[in-house]
Design a protein around this motif. Sequence first.
Motif, mmCIF file in Angstrom:
data_model
loop_
_atom_site.group_PDB
_atom_site.id
_atom_site.type_symbol
_atom_site.label_atom_id
_atom_site.label_comp_id
_atom_site.label_asym_id
_atom_site.label_seq_id
_atom_site.Cartn_x
_atom_site.Cartn_y
_atom_site.Cartn_z
ATOM 1 N N VAL A 130 0.860 -1.184 0.000
ATOM 2 C CA VAL A 130 0.000 0.000 0.000
ATOM 3 C C VAL A 130 0.897 1.235 0.000
ATOM 4 N N SER A 131 0.437 2.302 -0.600
ATOM 5 C CA SER A 131 1.225 3.536 -0.678
ATOM 6 C C SER A 131 1.359 4.179 0.702
ATOM 7 N N ARG A 132 2.295 5.104 0.781
ATOM 8 C CA ARG A 132 2.525 5.808 2.052
ATOM 9 C C ARG A 132 1.325 6.675 2.411
ATOM 10 N N GLY A 133 0.719 7.276 1.410
ATOM 11 C CA GLY A 133 -0.466 8.112 1.649
ATOM 12 C C GLY A 133 -1.631 7.316 2.202
ATOM 13 N N LYS A 134 -1.898 6.153 1.614
ATOM 14 C CA LYS A 134 -2.999 5.304 2.098
ATOM 15 C C LYS A 134 -2.687 4.750 3.486
ATOM 16 N N THR A 135 -1.421 4.440 3.732
ATOM 17 C CA THR A 135 -1.028 3.955 5.059
ATOM 18 C C THR A 135 -1.251 5.045 6.102
ATOM 19 N N ALA A 136 -0.866 6.264 5.777
ATOM 20 C CA ALA A 136 -1.060 7.392 6.695
ATOM 21 C C ALA A 136 -2.549 7.626 6.964
ATOM 22 N N ALA A 137 -3.366 7.549 5.934
ATOM 23 C CA ALA A 137 -4.805 7.750 6.104
ATOM 24 C C ALA A 137 -5.418 6.643 6.953
ATOM 25 N N HIS A 138 -4.973 5.419 6.756
ATOM 26 C CA HIS A 138 -5.510 4.285 7.502
ATOM 27 C C HIS A 138 -5.242 4.425 9.003
ATOM 28 N N PHE A 139 -4.049 4.880 9.349
ATOM 29 C CA PHE A 139 -3.683 4.997 10.761
ATOM 30 C C PHE A 139 -3.879 6.406 11.320
ATOM 31 N N SER A 140 -4.434 7.310 10.527
ATOM 32 C CA SER A 140 -4.709 8.694 10.929
ATOM 33 C C SER A 140 -3.442 9.402 11.419
ATOM 34 N N ILE A 141 -2.379 9.278 10.647
ATOM 35 C CA ILE A 141 -1.140 9.989 10.933
ATOM 36 C C ILE A 141 -0.714 10.717 9.664
ATOM 37 N N SER A 142 0.252 11.599 9.803
ATOM 38 C CA SER A 142 0.673 12.379 8.636
ATOM 39 C C SER A 142 1.535 11.539 7.698
ATOM 40 N N PRO A 143 1.445 11.805 6.400
ATOM 41 C CA PRO A 143 2.290 11.081 5.451
ATOM 42 C C PRO A 143 3.779 11.311 5.710
ATOM 43 N N SER A 144 4.140 12.486 6.233
ATOM 44 C CA SER A 144 5.550 12.747 6.525
ATOM 45 C C SER A 144 6.047 11.839 7.652
ATOM 46 N N GLN A 145 5.166 11.484 8.586
ATOM 47 C CA GLN A 145 5.557 10.571 9.665
ATOM 48 C C GLN A 145 5.803 9.176 9.105
#
Length: 65
Positions: free
Chosen positions: A6-21
């Motif tokens: 999964v992309s970094r953006g989708k991973t960030a959205a799934h866990f409700s964290i920033s893509p930069s994190q």
Amino acid sequence: MQTHQVSRGKTAAHFSISPSQVNSWCCIVRDQGVAGLRTTRKGRPVMSKHKKIKPVKKLEPTQEE
């Protein structure tokens, strides 16, 4: 992210964290491995507890005559 491809953006959205994190964590894992994500203490070391103080021996008065 790597397991499910999964992309970094989708991973960030799934866990409700920033893509930069997510990006930061990916760089740490790439450079140091998973062990790099473990927390480390920062700052000054914790002061040790007070040591028990040994009682002072009282001097007996000398009798000089």
